[in-house]
Design a protein around this motif. Structure first.
Motif, PDB file in Angstrom:
ATOM      1  N   ILE A   1      48.590  52.527  32.526  1.00 39.95           N
ATOM      2  CA  ILE A   1      47.836  53.431  31.465  1.00 39.95           C
ATOM      3  C   ILE A   1      46.543  53.236  31.060  1.00 39.95           C
ATOM      4  O   ILE A   1      46.809  52.195  30.336  1.00 39.95           O
ATOM      5  CB  ILE A   1      48.929  54.256  30.068  1.00 39.95           C
ATOM      6  N   GLY A   2      46.006  54.530  31.218  1.00 41.60           N
ATOM      7  CA  GLY A   2      44.259  53.792  30.753  1.00 41.60           C
ATOM      8  C   GLY A   2      43.356  55.330  29.793  1.00 41.60           C
ATOM      9  O   GLY A   2      44.257  55.937  30.315  1.00 41.60           O
ATOM     10  N   GLY A   3      42.553  54.891  29.719  1.00 42.65           N
ATOM     11  CA  GLY A   3      41.746  56.432  28.982  1.00 42.65           C
ATOM     12  C   GLY A   3      40.731  56.770  29.727  1.00 42.65           C
ATOM     13  O   GLY A   3      39.989  55.930  30.786  1.00 42.65           O
ATOM     14  N   ASN A   4      40.085  57.779  29.995  1.00 45.09           N
ATOM     15  CA  ASN A   4      39.369  58.879  30.053  1.00 45.09           C
ATOM     16  C   ASN A   4      38.169  58.696  29.436  1.00 45.09           C
ATOM     17  O   ASN A   4      37.020  58.344  29.844  1.00 45.09           O
ATOM     18  CB  ASN A   4      39.695  60.374  31.297  1.00 45.09           C
ATOM     19  N   GLU A   5      38.179  58.760  28.359  1.00 44.52           N
ATOM     20  CA  GLU A   5      36.966  58.422  27.551  1.00 44.52           C
ATOM     21  C   GLU A   5      37.034  58.075  26.435  1.00 44.52           C
ATOM     22  O   GLU A   5      38.586  57.578  25.986  1.00 44.52           O
ATOM     23  CB  GLU A   5      37.196  60.593  26.776  1.00 44.52           C
ATOM     24  N   GLY A   6      36.126  57.993  25.380  1.00 45.08           N
ATOM     25  CA  GLY A   6      35.831  56.925  23.914  1.00 45.08           C
ATOM     26  C   GLY A   6      36.067  55.940  24.487  1.00 45.08           C
ATOM     27  O   GLY A   6      35.894  55.171  25.757  1.00 45.08           O
ATOM     28  N   LEU A   7      36.702  54.694  23.748  1.00 43.63           N
ATOM     29  CA  LEU A   7      36.257  53.347  24.012  1.00 43.63           C
ATOM     30  C   LEU A   7      37.820  53.325  24.513  1.00 43.63           C
ATOM     31  O   LEU A   7      38.247  52.050  25.370  1.00 43.63           O
ATOM     32  CB  LEU A   7      36.615  53.312  22.089  1.00 43.63           C
ATOM     33  N   PHE A   8      39.135  54.167  24.748  1.00 47.55           N
ATOM     34  CA  PHE A   8      39.939  53.330  25.219  1.00 47.55           C
ATOM     35  C   PHE A   8      39.574  53.596  26.590  1.00 47.55           C
ATOM     36  O   PHE A   8      40.682  53.208  27.478  1.00 47.55           O
ATOM     37  CB  PHE A   8      40.992  54.626  25.485  1.00 47.55           C
ATOM     38  N   ARG A   9      38.570  54.464  27.553  1.00 48.30           N
ATOM     39  CA  ARG A   9      38.344  54.085  28.849  1.00 48.30           C
ATOM     40  C   ARG A   9      37.927  52.844  29.472  1.00 48.30           C
ATOM     41  O   ARG A   9      38.006  52.630  30.425  1.00 48.30           O
ATOM     42  CB  ARG A   9      37.055  55.278  29.184  1.00 48.30           C
ATOM     43  N   PHE A  10      37.644  51.885  28.535  1.00 49.05           N
ATOM     44  CA  PHE A  10      37.526  50.408  28.852  1.00 49.05           C
ATOM     45  C   PHE A  10      38.588  49.313  28.831  1.00 49.05           C
ATOM     46  O   PHE A  10      38.889  48.787  29.433  1.00 49.05           O
ATOM     47  CB  PHE A  10      36.472  49.865  27.425  1.00 49.05           C
ATOM     48  N   ILE A  11      39.699  50.458  28.372  1.00 48.76           N
ATOM     49  CA  ILE A  11      40.980  49.811  28.529  1.00 48.76           C
ATOM     50  C   ILE A  11      41.696  50.275  29.545  1.00 48.76           C
ATOM     51  O   ILE A  11      41.822  51.296  29.590  1.00 48.76           O
ATOM     52  CB  ILE A  11      42.035  49.551  26.975  1.00 48.76           C
ATOM     53  N   LYS A  12      43.100  49.338  30.272  1.00 49.63           N
ATOM     54  CA  LYS A  12      43.915  49.679  30.888  1.00 49.63           C
ATOM     55  C   LYS A  12      45.140  48.548  30.776  1.00 49.63           C
ATOM     56  O   LYS A  12      44.975  47.691  30.776  1.00 49.63           O
ATOM     57  CB  LYS A  12      43.989  49.854  32.389  1.00 49.63           C
ATOM     58  N   LEU A  13      46.627  49.348  30.091  1.00 47.39           N
ATOM     59  CA  LEU A  13      47.107  48.780  29.640  1.00 47.39           C
ATOM     60  C   LEU A  13      48.288  48.481  30.980  1.00 47.39           C
ATOM     61  O   LEU A  13      48.381  49.863  32.042  1.00 47.39           O
ATOM     62  CB  LEU A  13      48.335  48.667  28.871  1.00 47.39           C
ATOM     63  N   GLY A  14      49.108  47.507  30.900  1.00 44.06           N
ATOM     64  CA  GLY A  14      50.077  48.151  32.343  1.00 44.06           C
ATOM     65  C   GLY A  14      51.303  46.756  32.020  1.00 44.06           C
ATOM     66  O   GLY A  14      52.133  45.771  31.750  1.00 44.06           O
ATOM     67  N   ILE A  15      52.443  47.288  32.650  1.00 43.04           N
ATOM     68  CA  ILE A  15      53.462  46.247  32.805  1.00 43.04           C
ATOM     69  C   ILE A  15      54.186  46.249  33.997  1.00 43.04           C
ATOM     70  O   ILE A  15      53.852  47.901  35.142  1.00 43.04           O
ATOM     71  CB  ILE A  15      54.401  47.115  31.386  1.00 43.04           C
ATOM     72  N   GLN A  16      54.855  44.964  34.765  1.00 44.85           N
ATOM     73  CA  GLN A  16      54.975  44.756  36.341  1.00 44.85           C
ATOM     74  C   GLN A  16      56.049  43.914  36.240  1.00 44.85           C
ATOM     75  O   GLN A  16      56.312  43.068  35.912  1.00 44.85           O
ATOM     76  CB  GLN A  16      54.039  44.978  36.949  1.00 44.85           C
ATOM     77  N   VAL A  17      56.941  45.175  36.871  1.00 47.15           N
ATOM     78  CA  VAL A  17      58.135  43.925  37.271  1.00 47.15           C
ATOM     79  C   VAL A  17      58.435  43.405  38.972  1.00 47.15           C
ATOM     80  O   VAL A  17      58.860  44.683  39.551  1.00 47.15           O
ATOM     81  CB  VAL A  17      59.934  44.633  36.759  1.00 47.15           C
TER      82      VAL A  17
END
Lengths: 224, 446
Positions: free
Chosen positions: B202-218
């Protein structure tokens, strides 16, 4: 392993080159223009063409121009001899625009600009076009009529004067880099169905690629 | 005479200044969008379409913005046809933009290909796309992925505009097998590793969140207990395999979360002349996530671009990475190859069991070989110097042990494939008596 890579690489190239050669398709923001009449004219020892276009100022086209956004009219001309060999070609380009602040219509060609206050005058001027002389008399066989192939398109809202590749082809290649992985990768994507329908079906891309119209091209056109 | 020259110069300057001022004064205000009308759609929701537009109500509009919007809408492949035109608004300078679309009703096939570090040249000969289901703009595809070293089947889903367009969500379910290259005493060997997995981001398209991407993997890995040598078709099994490459169990489960930060300040993606691109990725596998082993990895990647003059650009890339000692070899790093350290064959500089400490530096001098399209030259040349090293956990980083190479390359833009790269690289650190490598790949090195 290395042999496999070479075979795959070769396959990529053959596939991609075939695809690119076959997909010089029309820009979808284009409208086909019908040429009603074409007559040759001679100037000194050279020959050019006078064209009459079918009216193309639909509500869509008129509204776009009148709201202040430019369109580009492009006519391609191709002369072929009796052996179907290209012996001359020419391209007429006109940029049609309206300055909403000065309330003036304008037609730009590579060497001149014409201004109009009435939309009707702009329309009339756009429908009667003249190419520059583009083939010398000695290239044409006097005993046989050469044929001229002509097609016209109107590129609705265009910032560029000429655009040969279709948008989807132009932008099909590499995706921007992502930060999801620590390994770098670069690739391309191609919509296979769109490509097939371009040649087999009645796709919009196919429809907007103007068909060539054919006219006899005598060398005894009136001197102008 | 001198005075006359001065007065001519002053008059000319005044005239030029006056003309340029008059021209700047005569430039008209931007056209403003009064309304956006969407017609022709039978399935796609209006907000899905407006997400791809580069103009908005009460904002300015230009032919460039309309063309860019048309391109973006076309590239989604949601539509059979897209046309954007306008009509005058209620006041002078106002414009009503009309987006006329024809929805694509059926799924379609896509062909893809490319080159990646891990897999070499790859194809996606069959990708069946079910995009824009229910007109919500979501992307769903089922694909078969084949490469020099990997075969994979995957189902991918992405919602590019979640929560009113502020975020995106993507997930991938996959399974397949990959050949990992090892060098044992200078001999190349392959080890098959089967895998299945699920990744969600999940990540952002706008604002500060657009520089961040969070993930989980199994993921589940099954390394084979044998090594195949490519030069003599011999196979090494069980205890003869170096301990770092031996599987602990038949199947190993790794569950990890990832945090990725990315910033793109380049002036152009295709041919950057100025700016910075940076990424920092942190991955942590813990028993709390039901992982059978624990490890952590960090990767820092920075790219700097500076125009020297005209189309001549100096580009610098520094990559640093660290993996914890308990990370399995398929989660560690490798060195050597077209996208890594040029001048050496793929992963040739990777120690047995792969490395945990990586440093890679690349410097390139880029220059256009044509005058056309100066902003994005279709053909350009490159002179480069690369330096890098890869160490295992117990080894000390020693700059004298780094591998170095230099060379030159050619980049040219092909239809469909995009930017194609050919590099002629010469290692200055001699290994295996190889003094030259030809690398062919796609895209910029960095």
């Amino acid at each position: 392993m290395r042999k496999n890579s070479v075979i795959k690489l070769r396959f990529i190239f053959i596939y991609a080159m075939h695809t690119s050669l076959f997909s010089i398709a029309g820009f979808s923001q284009t409208h086909t223009i019908k040429i009603v009449e074409l007559r040759s004219y001679t100037k000194n020892e050279s020959i050019g063409a006078n064209l009459v276009l079918a009216p193309f100022f639909s509500e869509k086209v008129s509204g776009t121009i009148q709201s202040g956004l430019p369109s580009v009219l492009e006519i391609e001309l191709l002369v072929r001899d009796r052996n179907d060999k290209n012996i001359g070609e020419n391209r007429i380009i006109r940029r049609i625009s309206y300055n909403i602040w000065d309330e003036k219509y304008r037609i730009d060609s590579p060497d001149t600009s014409l201004f109009f206050t009435l939309f009707a005058d702009l329309q009339n001027t756009c429908l009667l076009l003249k190419s520059t002389p583009f083939i010398t008399r000695n290239k044409l066989d006097e005993n046989h009529l050469a044929q001229i192939y002509v097609r016209g398109t109107l590129r609705l809202i265009s910032s560029s004067q000429s655009r040969k590749l279709a948008g989807w082809l132009d932008a099909s290649a590499q995706a921007p880099e992502t930060i999801s992985s620590d390994e770098s990768s670069s690739g391309f994507r191609l919509n296979f169905s769109a490509l097939v329908s371009l040649f087999m079906g009645n796709s919009p891309e196919r429809r907007t690629n103007a068909p060539w119209q054919q006219f006899p091209f005598p060398i005894n056109g009136r001197d102008q | 005479m001198k005075k006359r020259l001065i007065s001519i110069f002053v008059l000319t300057s005044c005239f030029v200044t006056a003309v340029s001022f008059a021209q700047s004064k005569s430039s008209n205000p931007d056209l403003i969008v009064q309304a956006i009308e969407i017609t022709g759609q039978t399935k796609t929701r209006a907000n899905v379409i407006t997400n791809y537009l580069t103009f908005h109500v009460n904002g300015s509009i230009s032919p460039e913005k309309i063309e860019a919007s048309w391109q973006l809408l076309k590239q989604t492949n949601f539509f059979k046809n897209v046309e954007i035109y306008t009509r005058p608004g209620k006041e002078k300078g106002l414009v009503i933009a009309i987006i006329e679309i024809e929805d694509r009703r059926r799924p379609y096939f896509e062909f893809a290909g490319g080159h990646s570090d891990l897999d070499g040249w790859y194809f996606v000969p069959a990708s069946f796309r079910f995009d824009n289901q229910f007109g919500r703009g979501n992307l769903l595809d089922i694909q078969i992925y084949l490469s020099d070293r990997t075969s994979k089947f995957s189902i991918n889903y992405k919602h590019p505009y979640l929560f009113d367009g502020s975020s995106y969500f993507s997930t991938e379910l996959y399974g397949g097998g990959r050949q990992y290259i090892h060098y044992l005493n200078g001999l190349q060997a392959q080890q098959d590793v089967n895998f299945t997995g699920l990744k969600m981001h999940i990540g952002g398209n706008e604002g500060l969140f657009r520089f961040i991407k969070l993930g989980i993997q199994v993921e589940k890995f099954e390394p084979k207990n044998e090594l195949k040598f490519s030069n003599n078709d011999s196979v090494v099994v069980d205890l003869q395999i170096p301990p770092d490459l031996r599987p602990n169990d038949e199947m190993t489960k790794a569950s990890a979360f990832t945090l990725a930060l990315g910033f793109d300040g380049r002036d152009n993606i295709y041919y950057p002349k100025k700016g910075f691109w940076g990424a920092a990725i942190y991955e942590k596998a813990t028993k709390e996530l039901n992982s059978e082993f624990e490890y952590s990895r960090v990767l820092l990647d920075g790219r700097f671009y500076q125009k020297i003059f005209g189309t001549h650009v100096l580009a610098l890339n520094v990559k640093n990475a660290y993996a914890s000692e308990d990370s399995p070899f398929f989660k560690r790093f490798y060195l050597g190859g077209a996208n890594s350290l040029r001048g050496f064959s793929e992963r040739r500089l990777t120690p047995v069991g792969y490395g945990t400490k990586l440093f890679l530096g690349n410097i390139e001098y880029r220059f256009a070989l044509t005058n056309k399209m100066v902003a994005e030259p279709p053909v350009f040349g490159v002179l480069f110097y690369s330096q890098g090293g890869l160490w295992q956990n117990d080894a000390k980083i020693n700059t004298d042990e780094m591998f170095k190479s230099l060379g030159f390359g050619l980049r040219f833009r092909l239809p469909i494939l995009g930017l194609t790269r050919v590099d002629f690289a010469f290692p200055t650190t001699v290994l295996d008596d190889e003094d030259f490598q030809l690398h062919i790949s796609l895209g910029q090195t960095f």
